[in-house]
Design a protein around this motif. Structure first.
Motif, PDB file in Angstrom:
ATOM      1  N   ASN A  13     -22.457  10.086   6.428  1.00  0.00           N
ATOM      2  CA  ASN A  13     -21.856   9.448   7.343  1.00  0.00           C
ATOM      3  C   ASN A  13     -22.361   9.950   8.798  1.00  0.00           C
ATOM      4  N   GLU A  15     -24.742   8.668  10.592  1.00  0.00           N
ATOM      5  CA  GLU A  15     -24.863   7.524  11.561  1.00  0.00           C
ATOM      6  C   GLU A  15     -23.401   6.898  11.969  1.00  0.00           C
ATOM      7  N   LYS A  16     -22.300   6.764  11.275  1.00  0.00           N
ATOM      8  CA  LYS A  16     -21.357   6.501  11.906  1.00  0.00           C
ATOM      9  C   LYS A  16     -20.548   7.535  12.680  1.00  0.00           C
ATOM     10  N   MET A  18     -22.164   9.336  14.797  1.00  0.00           N
ATOM     11  CA  MET A  18     -22.696   9.222  16.126  1.00  0.00           C
ATOM     12  C   MET A  18     -22.572   8.041  16.785  1.00  0.00           C
ATOM     13  N   GLU A  19     -22.187   7.043  16.155  1.00  0.00           N
ATOM     14  CA  GLU A  19     -21.621   5.891  16.676  1.00  0.00           C
ATOM     15  C   GLU A  19     -20.375   6.079  17.396  1.00  0.00           C
ATOM     16  N   GLU A  20     -19.472   6.781  16.692  1.00  0.00           N
ATOM     17  CA  GLU A  20     -18.245   7.218  17.164  1.00  0.00           C
ATOM     18  C   GLU A  20     -18.493   8.218  18.697  1.00  0.00           C
ATOM     19  N   GLY A  22     -20.963   7.698  20.741  1.00  0.00           N
ATOM     20  CA  GLY A  22     -21.178   6.893  21.522  1.00  0.00           C
ATOM     21  C   GLY A  22     -22.955   6.731  21.660  1.00  0.00           C
ATOM     22  N   ASN A  24     -26.519   5.359  20.976  1.00  0.00           N
ATOM     23  CA  ASN A  24     -26.777   3.899  20.911  1.00  0.00           C
ATOM     24  C   ASN A  24     -27.486   3.771  19.457  1.00  0.00           C
ATOM     25  N   MET A  25     -27.704   2.415  19.029  1.00  0.00           N
ATOM     26  CA  MET A  25     -28.521   2.485  17.461  1.00  0.00           C
ATOM     27  C   MET A  25     -29.762   2.825  17.495  1.00  0.00           C
ATOM     28  N   ARG A  28     -29.608   6.554  17.327  1.00  0.00           N
ATOM     29  CA  ARG A  28     -28.779   7.093  16.085  1.00  0.00           C
ATOM     30  C   ARG A  28     -30.079   7.072  14.901  1.00  0.00           C
ATOM     31  N   LYS A  29     -30.999   5.966  14.946  1.00  0.00           N
ATOM     32  CA  LYS A  29     -31.973   5.478  13.799  1.00  0.00           C
ATOM     33  C   LYS A  29     -33.011   6.852  13.899  1.00  0.00           C
ATOM     34  N   SER A  32     -31.340  10.398  13.042  1.00  0.00           N
ATOM     35  CA  SER A  32     -30.896  10.469  11.237  1.00  0.00           C
ATOM     36  C   SER A  32     -32.149  11.015  10.712  1.00  0.00           C
TER      37      SER A  32
END
Ligand code: MYR
Length: 131
Positions: A13, A15-16, A18-20, A22, A24-25, A28-29, A32
């Motif tokens: 979990n 990536e989720k 990191m999204e929380e 803030g 960016n995608m 995040r990629k 991870s």
């Protein structure tokens, strides 16, 4: 028990999480697959950590129960401390930019080091193997 070098093996979990946080995608990629490696040297209540990833190499020193500052790989600054609860390291950190809490734990489960993160109700784990 924490002493030694630990290489991240897998995430849960993350990536989720990191999204929380803030992030960016694109970051995040990259994050991870950051090949994070942590070398831990504990002497009494003092810790010396070396953090190596595709982003950077940093050395971190802290004493249990004593506040210190930490900059995440994306520059987000945290302040807080680690304490030992039984066999678990528990870190309570505050983001300097928004005052929100990031709680993290490190524990040895079998032959793995499991680091859990909680931020705004979202939990993630990174699981490390000795390397
Ligand atoms: C350490 O013991 O490694 C230094 C202090 C760590 C504080 C907590 C680090 C959380 C980093 C979370 C990264 C998540 C990216 C969104």
């Amino acid at each position: 028990a924490f002493n030694g070098t630990w290489k991240v093996d897998r995430n849960d979990n993350y990536e989720k999480f990191m999204e929380e946080m803030g992030i960016n995608m694109v970051k995040r990629k990259l994050a991870s697959h950051d090949n994070l490696k942590i070398t831990v040297e504990q002497t009494g209540d003092k810790f010396h950590l070396k953090e190596v990833s595709t982003f950077r190499t940093v050395e971190i020193n802290f004493t249990l129960g004593v506040n210190f500052e930490y900059s995440m790989a994306d520059g987000t600054e945290l302040t807080g401390s680690w304490v030992m609860e039984g066999d678990t390291l528990k870190g309570t950190f505050t983001r300097k930019d928004n005052g929100k809490l990031l709680i993290t734990t490190r524990k040895i489960i079998g032959d793995e080091l499991v680091q859990a993160y909680t931020y705004e109700g979202v939990e993630a784990k990174r699981i490390f193997k000795r390397g």
